[in-house]
Design an enzyme around this catalytic site. Structure first.
Site, PDB file in Angstrom:
ATOM      1  N   CYS A   2     -31.807  37.279  -7.846  1.00 63.75           N
ATOM      2  CA  CYS A   2     -30.712  38.213  -7.594  1.00 63.75           C
ATOM      3  C   CYS A   2     -31.122  39.074  -6.412  1.00 63.75           C
ATOM      4  O   CYS A   2     -32.073  39.849  -6.496  1.00 63.75           O
ATOM      5  CB  CYS A   2     -30.445  39.092  -8.814  1.00 63.75           C
ATOM      6  SG  CYS A   2     -29.206  40.378  -8.523  1.00 63.75           S
ATOM      7  N   GLU A 116     -24.190  35.598  -5.556  1.00 64.63           N
ATOM      8  CA  GLU A 116     -25.028  34.424  -5.336  1.00 64.63           C
ATOM      9  C   GLU A 116     -24.340  33.538  -4.315  1.00 64.63           C
ATOM     10  O   GLU A 116     -23.113  33.597  -4.143  1.00 64.63           O
ATOM     11  CB  GLU A 116     -25.271  33.644  -6.636  1.00 64.63           C
ATOM     12  CG  GLU A 116     -26.217  34.313  -7.621  1.00 64.63           C
ATOM     13  CD  GLU A 116     -27.656  34.459  -7.120  1.00 64.63           C
ATOM     14  OE1 GLU A 116     -27.940  34.006  -5.980  1.00 64.63           O
ATOM     15  OE2 GLU A 116     -28.468  35.030  -7.855  1.00 64.63           O
TER      16      GLU A 116
END
Length: 260
Positions: A2, A116
């Site tokens: 992340c 993402e």
């Protein structure tokens, strides 16, 4: 991994949401729709209050501002924090950089959602696949409580009476992505469900009890949709970065991913 997320809630809202008793935020952060490593972020922690508090042995829940990128207490060079933005769930209790924080300094990092990048079938300059950013958030659009760790690093170059001699930094714990999100990226932040917040934050929890809390999010709790590639530039910021793109005009494989 992340590496970017969004957090737009005001501290007053977070204080109510997380039942914070001690607000340590001196200046509210501006809503940030493109949080990158080294930026200041909100974190919920539990710490022992001052010795003159009514119940000095009972940890109090605090809201603080930390820097994203954990600097271990033993680090000689604070630049190590630039690489410590994520800690893998599978090894967080053993890795030297994280095991002390995992034992006693855990936090919740509130987010609207995270980003993402999905490699598409289209090839760009240099022969590499072009990547389409996705925003991933709770399906009910509630707050996302990401599991984190924090550390307090003493800067040896500063005087004892310097109020900035301690740096508070944090990292996000990641886990394997659940099936519906794994096609976008194989890792995702570890979520902490509301009923587990108290146990996760409690600095007196045993290692075995903590490990039992490390479970991935239930399938279907999150939703993902494509967003503007402008998010790839950390200089860009604003709510438009988390607006969903229409399927028309997207690469075929990305559009197909949205309907399957």
């Amino acid at each position: 991994m992340c590496g970017r997320y969004a957090s737009s809630r005001r501290p007053e809202a977070l204080i109510e949401e997380f039942e914070v008793l001690d607000n340590r935020v001196k200046e509210p952060l501006a809503p940030d729709f493109n949080i990158a490593p080294t930026k200041p972020v909100y974190a919920v922690v539990e710490r022992l209050p001052s010795s003159d508090a009514p119940d000095p042995d009972r940890p109090q829940r605090q809201l603080r501002v930390l820097t994203w990128g954990l600097i271990p207490s033993w680090a000689k060079d604070p630049a190590i924090g630039n690489r410590m933005i994520n800690a893998r769930m599978e090894t967080v209790a053993q890795k030297p950089a994280f095991r002390r924080a995992f034992a006693a300094r855990r936090c919740l990092l509130p987010a609207d959602g995270y980003f993402e990048w999905y490699p598409t079938a289209e090839i760009g300059k240099g022969g590499k696949p072009l990547k389409q950013p996705f925003f991933i958030r709770p399906r009910d659009e509630g707050v996302l409580a990401m599991a984190g760790l924090y550390e307090i690093w003493r800067d040896p170059t500063r005087d004892e009476d310097d109020p900035d001699r301690f740096r508070w930094t944090c990292t996000i714990i990641t886990t394997e992505a659940e099936d519906s999100l794994g096609t976008i990226h194989d890792r995702m932040p570890l979520m902490v469900e509301r009923e587990r917040w108290s146990n996760w934050l409690d600095p007196t929890q045993s290692k075995d009890a903590l490990l039992s809390l490390l479970t991935p999010a239930a399938p279907g709790a999150l939703q993902a949709y494509p967003v503007s590639k402008a998010v790839g530039n950390v200089k860009n910021n604003g709510p438009e970065l988390i607006e969903p793109l229409p399927l028309e005009g997207l690469p075929d494989d990305v559009a197909r991913e949205m309907v399957e």
